[in-house]
Scaffold this active site. Structure first.
Site, PDB file in Angstrom:
ATOM      1  N   ASP A  13       8.580  30.098 -25.446  1.00 46.52           N
ATOM      2  CA  ASP A  13       9.230  31.686 -25.664  1.00 46.52           C
ATOM      3  C   ASP A  13       9.237  32.346 -24.481  1.00 46.52           C
ATOM      4  O   ASP A  13       8.066  33.134 -24.044  1.00 46.52           O
ATOM      5  CB  ASP A  13       8.269  32.187 -26.662  1.00 46.52           C
ATOM      6  N   GLU A  15      10.307  35.368 -21.357  1.00 47.28           N
ATOM      7  CA  GLU A  15      10.522  36.823 -21.693  1.00 47.28           C
ATOM      8  C   GLU A  15      11.467  37.021 -20.652  1.00 47.28           C
ATOM      9  O   GLU A  15      11.460  36.328 -19.474  1.00 47.28           O
ATOM     10  CB  GLU A  15       9.140  37.608 -21.573  1.00 47.28           C
ATOM     11  N   ALA A  16      12.419  37.842 -20.668  1.00 52.97           N
ATOM     12  CA  ALA A  16      13.605  38.120 -19.546  1.00 52.97           C
ATOM     13  C   ALA A  16      13.837  39.643 -19.415  1.00 52.97           C
ATOM     14  O   ALA A  16      13.478  40.507 -20.130  1.00 52.97           O
ATOM     15  CB  ALA A  16      14.862  37.363 -20.180  1.00 52.97           C
ATOM     16  N   ASP A 128      16.166  30.702 -26.096  1.00 54.10           N
ATOM     17  CA  ASP A 128      15.447  30.364 -24.924  1.00 54.10           C
ATOM     18  C   ASP A 128      16.118  29.461 -23.910  1.00 54.10           C
ATOM     19  O   ASP A 128      16.098  29.652 -22.725  1.00 54.10           O
ATOM     20  CB  ASP A 128      13.957  29.898 -25.474  1.00 54.10           C
ATOM     21  N   HIS A 205       6.215  40.082 -28.535  1.00 48.51           N
ATOM     22  CA  HIS A 205       7.103  40.018 -27.202  1.00 48.51           C
ATOM     23  C   HIS A 205       6.455  39.904 -25.941  1.00 48.51           C
ATOM     24  O   HIS A 205       6.874  39.666 -24.992  1.00 48.51           O
ATOM     25  CB  HIS A 205       7.796  41.097 -27.185  1.00 48.51           C
ATOM     26  N   ASP A 210       3.826  34.914 -28.136  1.00 50.27           N
ATOM     27  CA  ASP A 210       4.911  34.307 -29.247  1.00 50.27           C
ATOM     28  C   ASP A 210       4.503  32.921 -29.133  1.00 50.27           C
ATOM     29  O   ASP A 210       4.896  32.375 -30.236  1.00 50.27           O
ATOM     30  CB  ASP A 210       6.327  34.985 -28.694  1.00 50.27           C
TER      31      ASP A 210
END
Length: 256
Positions: A13, A15-16, A128, A205, A210
């Site tokens: 998972d 994050e960006a 993802d 998040h 996650d």
């Protein structure tokens, strides 16, 4: 127990980077790469299994290069700070380090990068790998590794279908016509609730939190006899309108 075709599961998972008001068409850069590795405890000779366990975890922050400064919105959403990413390796280095994690667990060949065991990625939704990984590899000017172009199990889709099937089964009768279930799209907290699991553990998040909760969901699906297999595809050659030459982002297509 049902026959399970895969030996291991890589729960991912990411994050960006993000700016308020943008969507999945924006050039997001990956800033956290967290993975939980799951394996069967009880797989028999016929491939039947129902008990998954967490074997190991991998986590790295990632330094963005196109927009190196995180927006306040991004930090508030993910909990990732500017200091976290400034001290982090860039994406190609993170993939190199992660490949050694895969080698350590006997999942890929150290020389060729080919799979040595059957494993599938597990994600919450298709985004993802389908979106973030494809975009990031373009931005980083690298080819997507073979071990990243393999199978993807969208856990959200599996839970939605399981809930829909349970609903149909609960309301069916011998005189009822054939009913096609309507699959639901549930977020992680809703999936946990639908499976009667304890509430979300950790910070929503946060990539690693996650991933841990998605791993809980996949483990519960297995316990309930769901066959865990790929149900989504990725397009490694997919392009967005902001893509120029490899690594080039056309600013005129980025509204913010």
């Amino acid at each position: 127990m049902v026959k399970q075709p895969y030996d291991a599961f890589l729960v991912l998972d990411v994050e960006a980077t993000c700016i308020q008001g943008t969507d999945f068409n924006w050039p997001n850069e990956i800033i956290e790469w967290p993975v939980c590795l799951l394996r069967w405890q009880d797989k028999d000779k016929e491939g039947r299994a129902s008990k998954l366990s967490l074997v190991d975890e991998f986590r790295s922050f990632v330094q963005p290069t196109w927009r190196p400064h995180l927006s306040e919105f991004c930090t508030t959403l993910t909990g990732i700070t500017q200091a976290d990413v400034e001290c982090a390796p860039k994406f190609p280095k993170v993939l190199d380090t992660f490949s050694r994690f895969l080698e350590k667990h006997g999942l890929i060949d150290s020389r060729t990068g080919k799979r040595l065991q059957r494993f599938t990625w597990c994600t919450d939704g298709p985004f993802d790998i389908r979106d973030f990984v494809v975009k990031q590899c373009f931005i980083s000017k690298i080819t997507i590794p073979d071990w990243l172009k393999v199978d993807v199990l969208d856990v959200r889709k599996s839970v939605g279908m399981w809930v829909a099937l349970q609903s149909v089964a609960g309301g069916s009768s011998s005189t009822s016509p054939t009913v096609v279930p309507r699959r639901l799209s549930l977020n992680i907290s809703q999936q946990l609730s639908a499976l009667e699991l304890p509430a979300f553990e950790g910070r929503q998040h946060s990539g690693i939190d996650d991933a841990r909760n998605i791993a809980r969901i996949a483990t519960e699906l297995a316990r309930r006899g769901v066959r865990l297999e790929p149900n989504t595809t990725i397009l490694p050659g997919r392009r967005w309108q902001w893509m120029g030459k490899p690594g080039q982002i056309l600013e005129e297509y980025c509204l913010t």
